[in-house]
Design an enzyme around this catalytic site. Sequence first.
Site, PDB file in Angstrom:
ATOM      1  N   MET A  29      -9.903   7.020  26.080  1.00 46.73           N
ATOM      2  CA  MET A  29     -10.111   8.390  25.615  1.00 46.73           C
ATOM      3  C   MET A  29     -11.110   9.131  26.499  1.00 46.73           C
ATOM      4  O   MET A  29     -12.175   8.611  26.827  1.00 46.73           O
ATOM      5  CB  MET A  29     -10.621   8.339  24.168  1.00 46.73           C
ATOM      6  N   SER A 103     -10.337   0.594  26.194  1.00 52.02           N
ATOM      7  CA  SER A 103     -10.480   1.307  24.940  1.00 52.02           C
ATOM      8  C   SER A 103      -9.099   1.513  24.324  1.00 52.02           C
ATOM      9  O   SER A 103      -8.343   0.558  24.195  1.00 52.02           O
ATOM     10  CB  SER A 103     -11.238   2.620  25.164  1.00 52.02           C
ATOM     11  N   GLN A 104      -8.719   2.765  23.974  1.00 47.45           N
ATOM     12  CA  GLN A 104      -7.433   2.950  23.306  1.00 47.45           C
ATOM     13  C   GLN A 104      -6.254   2.523  24.184  1.00 47.45           C
ATOM     14  O   GLN A 104      -5.177   2.200  23.675  1.00 47.45           O
ATOM     15  CB  GLN A 104      -7.262   4.403  22.859  1.00 47.45           C
ATOM     16  N   ASP A 220     -21.429  -1.951  20.707  1.00 46.37           N
ATOM     17  CA  ASP A 220     -20.531  -0.801  20.790  1.00 46.37           C
ATOM     18  C   ASP A 220     -20.912   0.272  19.768  1.00 46.37           C
ATOM     19  O   ASP A 220     -20.897   0.033  18.558  1.00 46.37           O
ATOM     20  CB  ASP A 220     -19.080  -1.247  20.561  1.00 46.37           C
ATOM     21  N   HIS A 276     -20.025   0.465  24.573  1.00 46.87           N
ATOM     22  CA  HIS A 276     -18.594   0.578  24.828  1.00 46.87           C
ATOM     23  C   HIS A 276     -18.258   0.649  26.318  1.00 46.87           C
ATOM     24  O   HIS A 276     -18.766   1.520  27.039  1.00 46.87           O
ATOM     25  CB  HIS A 276     -18.064   1.834  24.119  1.00 46.87           C
TER      26      HIS A 276
END
Length: 294
Positions: A29, A103-104, A220, A276
């Site tokens: 993202m 991530s995503q 995170d 993260h």
Amino acid sequence: MQTSLFIGVLCIAAAIASDPVPVVIWHGMGDSCCNPESMGYIKKLIEDNVPGVYVLSLMIGDSTSADVEHGFFMNVNTQVEEVCETLRKDARLASGYNAVGFSQGGQFLRAVAQRCPDPPMRNLISVGGQHQGIFGFPRCPAADWICEAVRRMLDWGAYVSFVQSSIVQAEYWHDPLNEKEYREKSVFLADINNELVYKDAYKQNLLKLNNFLLVMFTQDGMVVPRESEWFGFYQENNDKVLVAMENTTLYTEDRIGLRTLNQSGRLHFLSVDGDHLQISDATFISEIINKFLK
């Protein structure tokens, strides 16, 4: 003449066999395929440590700015379909590839593995992916107008049809206090996790992986809960008590093959002490490139 031809064929076959397995990467993202400080850097890091490797960094759209926006405002299912088509058309991937999702991008590439087994994905590495979804949106690495729009839509109603079809983060929004609505209305995550209509192909295709590595960041501050990066999540009807992957119904019922992968030694876990996606070059090289991309 025949002997020379035979030797030539053997040499070509040997050259092909010695070529490193290509790598496909999908950003997270707020990022894009080609940012020199993120995916561009990762692409070069892989290329420097796997000589001769072909690395494809996925771009959704026809520009990097469109790529960034599509990380927020494009139906994930459409994105996965487009990526599957891109991979099928790339002759350099025909014999298989390894995949690294950030991530995503981690759960998006898992969807590719489950829905599009051709060309074959060999190893899947999820770096901070949210495989059980998120129930919070504390940080947003994008322009203020984008973040505000996403937050307003999530507040308005993550499972409203319009929001589900257009806001990426809503499509993996997982409300533990309303599991029934999540299962019935989530157009992406509930589907790839086989939580409403069971699709055996999703399980069988994921089981074709040689290895599946899950990377979780212990500090995170973006992913809520961070345990989702290891397929853990909140207890149903509770947003405080966490359940480890092994105790979730997703695992105990082996809905997508996690238990089988784990018991066969193909499911791996890496814990990184950091926020993260804060992973050092040394760790990325030793724990990801050297073990899964060579």
